[in-house]
Design an enzyme around this catalytic site. Sequence first.
Site, PDB file in Angstrom:
ATOM      1  CB  THR A 171      23.126  36.383  30.188  1.00 19.64           C
ATOM      2  OG1 THR A 171      22.208  37.266  29.523  1.00 19.64           O
ATOM      3  CG2 THR A 171      22.458  35.734  31.382  1.00 19.64           C
ATOM      4  CE  LYS A 195      29.477  43.079  23.753  1.00 18.73           C
ATOM      5  NZ  LYS A 195      29.829  44.484  23.858  1.00 18.73           N
ATOM      6  CG  ASP A 196      22.794  38.823  26.252  1.00 23.38           C
ATOM      7  OD1 ASP A 196      23.275  37.957  27.019  1.00 23.38           O
ATOM      8  OD2 ASP A 196      21.765  39.456  26.520  1.00 23.38           O
ATOM      9  CG  LEU A 197      24.555  34.416  20.611  1.00 23.05           C
ATOM     10  CD1 LEU A 197      25.625  33.680  19.826  1.00 23.05           C
ATOM     11  CD2 LEU A 197      23.235  34.422  19.849  1.00 23.05           C
ATOM     12  CG  ASN A 222      18.599  37.081  23.554  1.00 22.54           C
ATOM     13  OD1 ASN A 222      17.512  37.549  23.862  1.00 22.54           O
ATOM     14  ND2 ASN A 222      19.728  37.504  24.092  1.00 22.54           N
TER      15      ASN A 222
END
Length: 190
Positions: free
Chosen positions: A168, A112-114, A118
Amino acid sequence: VWLARHAKTGQALVFKFSLDVQRLTGLKREVTVARLLEQALGERREFVKLIDWDFEQAPYFIEFEHGGTGLDRWQDDAGHGIEALPLATRLALFCEAADAVAEAHGVGVLHKDLKPANLLLAGEQDALHLRVADFGSSRVFELGVLEGLGIPRLGLTQTQTLSSDSGTPLYLAPEVVAGQAPSVKSDVYA
């Protein structure tokens, strides 16, 4: 997030802190998912190794091995862009990222936040490898897998696992921006 060096061993370690009990959810979720990934897949270099955590008293923290430099900062630290790497190296790193994310999906974890921050690069210029980090916003599709492995659901409630908020904005898939729940397709988009 803090980078530290162990006084005796010299090992680089990463700490994430929270002073506020209300902000512990992401840290707890990250510990739960790190344990799930390790128990379901074994210890893998594609994911940063969880070392320790403390949620009993402030400052609350989780401790990880240092997994490398985020792709967003690596370009600046290396003094050149990723385009300076041979195409074969760039494609191999991309494949490592895709394989790691697919492995996480395979055990029911949605990141959910690649984003570049990260995706960590470790190793020397001629022997780089990629690691996926920061599962603090993640979702576990089937909570029963946690119970099957004996992992408590720290930071994962039914509402949190189904929420569409997080990530993001620059890397959110259009359907998530439009209000749909994140999915494997939204991780692939990122």
